[in-house]
Design a protein around this motif. Structure first.
Motif, PDB file in Angstrom:
ATOM      1  N   UNK A 144      -7.488  33.901 -42.785  1.00 23.72           N
ATOM      2  CA  UNK A 144      -6.078  33.701 -42.452  1.00 23.72           C
ATOM      3  C   UNK A 144      -5.904  33.326 -40.990  1.00 23.72           C
ATOM      4  N   UNK A 145      -6.675  33.965 -40.122  1.00 25.67           N
ATOM      5  CA  UNK A 145      -6.601  33.648 -38.698  1.00 25.67           C
ATOM      6  C   UNK A 145      -7.046  32.212 -38.435  1.00 25.67           C
ATOM      7  N   UNK A 146      -8.129  31.781 -39.088  1.00 28.64           N
ATOM      8  CA  UNK A 146      -8.598  30.408 -38.920  1.00 28.64           C
ATOM      9  C   UNK A 146      -7.558  29.405 -39.405  1.00 28.64           C
ATOM     10  N   UNK A 147      -6.907  29.720 -40.500  1.00 28.58           N
ATOM     11  CA  UNK A 147      -5.865  28.837 -41.014  1.00 28.58           C
ATOM     12  C   UNK A 147      -4.690  28.747 -40.043  1.00 28.58           C
ATOM     13  N   UNK A 148      -4.297  29.879 -39.483  1.00 28.65           N
ATOM     14  CA  UNK A 148      -3.190  29.871 -38.526  1.00 28.65           C
ATOM     15  C   UNK A 148      -3.550  29.086 -37.268  1.00 28.65           C
ATOM     16  N   UNK A 149      -4.786  29.213 -36.810  1.00 27.83           N
ATOM     17  CA  UNK A 149      -5.210  28.457 -35.638  1.00 27.83           C
ATOM     18  C   UNK A 149      -5.180  26.960 -35.906  1.00 27.83           C
ATOM     19  N   UNK A 150      -5.629  26.545 -37.101  1.00 26.88           N
ATOM     20  CA  UNK A 150      -5.584  25.124 -37.444  1.00 26.88           C
ATOM     21  C   UNK A 150      -4.150  24.620 -37.521  1.00 26.88           C
ATOM     22  N   UNK A 151      -3.267  25.401 -38.126  1.00 28.11           N
ATOM     23  CA  UNK A 151      -1.858  25.002 -38.194  1.00 28.11           C
ATOM     24  C   UNK A 151      -1.247  24.904 -36.804  1.00 28.11           C
ATOM     25  N   UNK A 152      -1.593  25.825 -35.937  1.00 27.15           N
ATOM     26  CA  UNK A 152      -1.065  25.793 -34.575  1.00 27.15           C
ATOM     27  C   UNK A 152      -1.561  24.562 -33.828  1.00 27.15           C
TER      28      UNK A 152
END
Length: 320
Positions: free
Chosen positions: A197-205
């Motif tokens: 989830x953290x990796x996904x949020x970083x990519x979205x950011x």
């Protein structure tokens, strides 16, 4: 309990693997005699009572030390006094039982081993006389401890205390092995899911930042184009502006010239006044009075006034 049965099976498997046949037989016997799988405080009381009747000081001390290190040390500090009171009472019960069984050697052994520890406690001060006391069961100091009521009360209090402690204590780590393994697996799964989830949020950011930077660049180009067009419009409009029809100003008046003309007029007035004063002083100095001259020449005023004007003018011109 399912956990206790699981641990029993693991223990049997371990004993078979190590070849501890005698221990395995003893475990089988105790499991057959055990009516339930729950801990019972009566079994510990039986162990204490058996060791005391046999005057086995090492067994009593080792069992109590095990309970103190693994159970009593985990209690709140407010129970420390009660634990110490039960320990001292159990040791006194050991001495009374050894005296009743005529085991004076065990009494001497007791004080030889524990004298350095017990002499620091005030309640044991009278008990150092116990090995030398004749008819200790009749002594006012020790007679209470020989009564059956005191001994039964001690064992009952110890049983209730152990039962309460075991009900409040958590299960051993060996029993919680399966639960701990499942808990660790859940934590690892949660950690993996949170990392994803953290990796996904970083990519979205990062995508949002890239989009915002592109939008800012496009808006900046549009703004610069608008500024350039407005600048050109301003230049074109400035060239089209006609000057206002303003009449030229009048002659510039020099204030210093005004001050100079004023100064000249003041100088002329002062010079005229000075000449009048000089004329008056000169007439007074000549001895003739202008009043008398008017009386003498009253008939010929025009002649006298003209002559006086000529004299005064001549005098003023010649004096200056």
């Amino acid at each position: 309990m399912a956990q206790v049965a699981f641990v029993d099976s693991m223990l049997r498997e371990y004993l078979v693997f190590r070849g501890y046949s005698n221990t395995l037989k003893a475990l089988d016997v105790e499991q057959r005699n055990e009516k339930d799988q729950h801990f019972r405080a009566e079994r510990l009381i039986d162990h204490f009572n058996t060791a005391i009747q046999a005057s086995d000081l090492s067994a009593v001390r080792s069992l109590w030390l095990h309970l103190d290190n693994n159970l009593f040390s985990k209690l709140d500090h407010t129970y420390a006094a009660a634990v110490k009171k039960l320990e001292n009472s159990l040791l006194k019960y050991y001495l009374v039982t050894a005296y009743s069984n005529n085991r004076t050697d065990k009494i001497s052994e007791f004080f030889n081993k524990l004298a350095s520890e017990l002499q620091q406690q005030s309640e044991w001060k009278d008990w150092f006389f116990f090995p030398f006391c004749r008819n200790a069961d009749e002594s006012p100091t020790f007679t209470l401890f020989f009564t059956k009521q005191w001994q039964d009360t001690l064992l009952l209090s110890l049983r209730n205390f152990l039962t309460t402690v075991y009900q409040c204590l958590p299960q051993p780590s060996f029993v919680r092995a399966e639960q701990e393994a499942a808990h660790m697996q859940r934590l690892q799964d949660d950690n993996t899911r949170l990392r994803a989830r953290l990796l996904q949020l970083q990519q979205e950011q990062q995508q949002q930042m890239a989009a915002s930077s592109t939008q800012n660049l496009s808006s900046g180009d549009a703004g610069s184009a608008r500024r350039r067009s407005s600048y050109h419009r301003q230049q074109q409009s400035l060239s089209d502006i006609l000057p206002f029809d303003i009449s030229p100003p009048g002659h510039i008046v020099d204030d210093f010239c005004i001050i100079a003309s004023e100064a000249n007029s003041v100088t002329q007035a002062s010079d005229a006044q000075a000449r009048g004063l000089k004329l008056l002083i000169r007439n007074i100095g000549s001895g003739s009075s202008p009043v008398l001259a008017r009386k003498d020449n009253g008939g010929d005023k025009s002649t006298s006034s003209s002559s006086s004007k000529r004299r005064s003018g001549s005098v003023g011109r010649s004096w200056i």
